[in-house]
Scaffold this active site. Structure first.
Site, PDB file in Angstrom:
ATOM      1  N   PRO A  11       0.916  -1.620   0.148  1.00 10.16           N
ATOM      2  CA  PRO A  11      -0.207  -0.205   0.088  1.00 10.16           C
ATOM      3  C   PRO A  11       0.793   1.742   0.032  1.00 10.16           C
ATOM      4  CG  PRO A  11       0.256  -1.219   2.167  1.00 10.16           C
ATOM      5  CD  PRO A  11      -0.146  -1.881   1.208  1.00 10.16           C
ATOM      6  N   ASN A  12       0.329   2.064  -0.985  1.00 15.88           N
ATOM      7  CA  ASN A  12       0.826   3.381  -0.497  1.00 15.88           C
ATOM      8  C   ASN A  12       2.146   3.348  -1.600  1.00 15.88           C
ATOM      9  OD1 ASN A  12      -1.211   4.424   0.792  1.00 15.88           O
ATOM     10  ND2 ASN A  12      -0.814   3.782   2.690  1.00 15.88           N
TER      11      ASN A  12
ATOM     12  N   ARG B  83       6.006  12.647  -2.236  1.00 13.90           N
ATOM     13  CA  ARG B  83       6.094  12.975  -0.905  1.00 13.90           C
ATOM     14  C   ARG B  83       6.792  12.193  -0.325  1.00 13.90           C
ATOM     15  NH1 ARG B  83       0.221  13.501  -0.533  1.00 13.90           N
ATOM     16  NH2 ARG B  83      -0.948  15.137  -1.655  1.00 13.90           N
TER      17      ARG B  83
ATOM     18  N   TYR C 191      11.932   8.173   1.552  1.00 10.25           N
ATOM     19  CA  TYR C 191      11.759   7.008   0.494  1.00 10.25           C
ATOM     20  C   TYR C 191      12.277   7.146  -0.044  1.00 10.25           C
ATOM     21  CZ  TYR C 191       7.821   5.632   4.007  1.00 10.25           C
ATOM     22  OH  TYR C 191       7.243   5.299   4.880  1.00 10.25           O
TER      23      TYR C 191
ATOM     24  N   ASN D  27       8.081  -5.609  -1.405  1.00  9.37           N
ATOM     25  CA  ASN D  27       8.086  -4.700   0.005  1.00  9.37           C
ATOM     26  C   ASN D  27       6.603  -4.280   0.583  1.00  9.37           C
ATOM     27  OD1 ASN D  27       7.504  -2.273   1.855  1.00  9.37           O
ATOM     28  ND2 ASN D  27       9.184  -1.107  -0.272  1.00  9.37           N
TER      29      ASN D  27
ATOM     30  N   ALA E 194       3.036  -1.443   5.037  1.00 11.01           N
ATOM     31  CA  ALA E 194       2.300  -0.879   6.007  1.00 11.01           C
ATOM     32  C   ALA E 194       2.163  -2.265   6.937  1.00 11.01           C
ATOM     33  CB  ALA E 194       1.789   0.123   6.382  1.00 11.01           C
TER      34      ALA E 194
ATOM     35  N   HIS F 210       4.176  -4.522   9.375  1.00 11.56           N
ATOM     36  CA  HIS F 210       4.160  -4.990  10.621  1.00 11.56           C
ATOM     37  C   HIS F 210       2.398  -4.878  11.683  1.00 11.56           C
ATOM     38  CE1 HIS F 210       7.291  -1.659   9.340  1.00 11.56           C
ATOM     39  NE2 HIS F 210       6.564  -1.110   8.794  1.00 11.56           N
TER      40      HIS F 210
ATOM     41  N   ASP G 145       0.662 -15.634   6.862  1.00 15.28           N
ATOM     42  CA  ASP G 145       0.708 -16.300   6.712  1.00 15.28           C
ATOM     43  C   ASP G 145       0.398 -16.965   5.286  1.00 15.28           C
ATOM     44  OD1 ASP G 145       0.469 -17.959   9.279  1.00 15.28           O
ATOM     45  OD2 ASP G 145      -1.825 -16.647   8.682  1.00 15.28           O
TER      46      ASP G 145
ATOM     47  N   GLU H  61      12.501  -9.863   1.601  1.00 16.88           N
ATOM     48  CA  GLU H  61      11.498  -8.411   2.508  1.00 16.88           C
ATOM     49  C   GLU H  61      12.714  -7.359   1.858  1.00 16.88           C
ATOM     50  OE1 GLU H  61      10.145  -9.073   6.257  1.00 16.88           O
ATOM     51  OE2 GLU H  61      10.476  -7.008   6.655  1.00 16.88           O
TER      52      GLU H  61
ATOM     53  N   HIS I  86      12.868  -3.212   2.335  1.00 13.97           N
ATOM     54  CA  HIS I  86      11.793  -1.498   2.685  1.00 13.97           C
ATOM     55  C   HIS I  86      12.582  -0.721   2.479  1.00 13.97           C
ATOM     56  CE1 HIS I  86       9.076  -3.689   5.011  1.00 13.97           C
ATOM     57  NE2 HIS I  86       9.847  -4.192   5.602  1.00 13.97           N
ATOM     58  N   LEU I  87      11.869   0.453   1.863  1.00 16.06           N
ATOM     59  CA  LEU I  87      13.105   1.184   1.025  1.00 16.06           C
ATOM     60  C   LEU I  87      14.046   2.239   2.885  1.00 16.06           C
ATOM     61  CD1 LEU I  87      10.148   2.649  -1.063  1.00 16.06           C
ATOM     62  CD2 LEU I  87      12.634   1.979  -1.833  1.00 16.06           C
ATOM     63  N   SER I  88      13.245   2.381   3.749  1.00 17.02           N
ATOM     64  CA  SER I  88      13.829   3.424   4.445  1.00 17.02           C
ATOM     65  C   SER I  88      14.145   2.633   5.883  1.00 17.02           C
ATOM     66  CB  SER I  88      12.850   3.996   5.534  1.00 17.02           C
ATOM     67  OG  SER I  88      11.643   3.419   5.438  1.00 17.02           O
TER      68      SER I  88
ATOM     69  N   ARG J 255      13.709   3.890  12.945  1.00 19.49           N
ATOM     70  CA  ARG J 255      11.983   4.835  12.697  1.00 19.49           C
ATOM     71  C   ARG J 255      11.011   4.581  13.974  1.00 19.49           C
ATOM     72  NH1 ARG J 255       9.522   5.028   6.867  1.00 19.49           N
ATOM     73  NH2 ARG J 255       8.867   6.121   8.209  1.00 19.49           N
TER      74      ARG J 255
ATOM     75  N   ARG K 283       7.275   0.579  13.798  1.00 15.16           N
ATOM     76  CA  ARG K 283       8.006   0.072  12.807  1.00 15.16           C
ATOM     77  C   ARG K 283       9.319  -1.728  12.563  1.00 15.16           C
ATOM     78  NH1 ARG K 283       5.599   3.105   8.710  1.00 15.16           N
ATOM     79  NH2 ARG K 283       5.267   5.787   9.700  1.00 15.16           N
TER      80      ARG K 283
HETATM   81  O1  CA2 Z   1      10.864   1.558   4.389  1.00 10.02           O
HETATM   82  C1  CA2 Z   1       9.857   1.182   3.470  1.00 10.02           C
HETATM   83  O2  CA2 Z   1       9.760   1.019   2.386  1.00 10.02           O
HETATM   84  C2  CA2 Z   1       7.581   1.126   4.081  1.00 10.02           C
HETATM   85  O3  CA2 Z   1       7.929   0.343   3.681  1.00 10.02           O
HETATM   86  C3  CA2 Z   1       7.482   1.943   3.787  1.00 10.02           C
HETATM   87  C4  CA2 Z   1       5.742   1.499   4.639  1.00 10.02           C
HETATM   88  C5  CA2 Z   1       5.803   2.058   5.451  1.00 10.02           C
HETATM   89  O4  CA2 Z   1       5.137   2.625   6.312  1.00 10.02           O
HETATM   90  C6  CA2 Z   1       6.999   0.771   6.145  1.00 10.02           C
HETATM   91  O5  CA2 Z   1       6.714   1.022   7.615  1.00 10.02           O
HETATM   92  C7  CA2 Z   1       8.511   0.638   5.961  1.00 10.02           C
HETATM   93  C8  CA2 Z   1       5.167   3.621   3.801  1.00 10.02           C
HETATM   94  C9  CA2 Z   1       5.163   3.506   2.307  1.00 10.02           C
HETATM   95  C10 CA2 Z   1       4.573   4.859   2.058  1.00 10.02           C
HETATM   96  O6  CA2 Z   1       4.048   5.197   1.003  1.00 10.02           O
HETATM   97  C11 CA2 Z   1       4.691   6.170   0.465  1.00 10.02           C
HETATM   98  C12 CA2 Z   1       4.669   7.134  -0.893  1.00 10.02           C
HETATM   99  C13 CA2 Z   1       4.630   8.222  -1.265  1.00 10.02           C
HETATM  100  C14 CA2 Z   1       5.058   9.212  -0.268  1.00 10.02           C
HETATM  101  C15 CA2 Z   1       4.900   8.781   1.519  1.00 10.02           C
HETATM  102  C16 CA2 Z   1       4.743   7.694   1.272  1.00 10.02           C
END
Ligand code: CA2
Length: 156
Positions: free
Chosen positions: A12-13, A20, A25, A76, A79, A82, A89, A100, A102-104, A109, A113
């Site tokens: 998601p996202n 953003r 990210y 990836n 969210a 977590h 499963d 797995e 994660h960008l960050s 953090r 997380r």
């Molecule tokens: O660091 C990562 O890749 C995460 O998986 C990104 C998730 C976050 O909930 C994880 O804790 C770590 C959030 C993705 C949010 O995506 C965005 C996209 C555009 C702008 C801001 C955030």
């Protein structure tokens, strides 16, 4: 031997990447990351497919559908990392090697997380290296396949 096939799955996202929070990210869009994965896959001799969904159920379906289609996954889970016992499963059920990503650096953090439901069923975890993390995940899978997990027999 057939080319091993890897599904790169984003949660998601992540479809909004690059628009953003670039300090967290990075500036790359999801299309950039998909392109980077395809390019790296070509260099490594992997077939790479990419998918993204904002829905937990759809991500689970994509993991199920990977069975018999792909030899491994890079994921990836966003969210859902977590929160989602259901994704954990699904990964356990399909029994495919998964890295797995994660960008960050999730460990630098917020405390919420630090917990991942995915890590216990992952072959490995990469975080904090931005989009390069996907490249390293594909390299890890390519090495894993080369070590003897044959790509033959899929779909049979
Ligand atoms: O660091 C990562 O890749 C995460 O998986 C990104 C998730 C976050 O909930 C994880 O804790 C770590 C959030 C993705 C949010 O995506 C965005 C996209 C555009 C702008 C801001 C955030």
């Amino acid at each position: 031997m057939a080319k091993p096939s890897v599904l790169v799955l984003n949660g998601p996202n992540l479809n909004l990447l690059g628009r953003r929070e670039p300090a967290v990210y990075g500036h790359q869009t999801l299309a950039d990351i998909d392109g980077l994965c395809r390019e790296e896959g070509e260099a490594l001799g992997l077939d790479v497919a990419c998918a993204q969904s904002n829905y937990e159920g759809r991500l689970i379906e994509l993991i199920h559908e990977a069975m018999g289609r792909h030899h491994g996954l890079v994921m990836n889970p966003g969210a859902y990392t977590h929160t989602s016992l259901a994704i954990m499963d699904a990964i356990r059920v399909v029994d495919l090697p998964l890295v797995e990503v994660h960008l960050s650096n999730v460990h630098a953090r917020e405390a919420f997380r630090h917990k991942s439901f995915v890590s216990p069923v992952a072959m490995g975890v990469i975080c904090g290296l931005g989009a390069q993390g996907y490249r390293f995940a594909l390299q890890a899978l390519a090495q894993h396949f080369a070590k003897g997990s044959s790509a033959d027999g899929i779909g049979e």
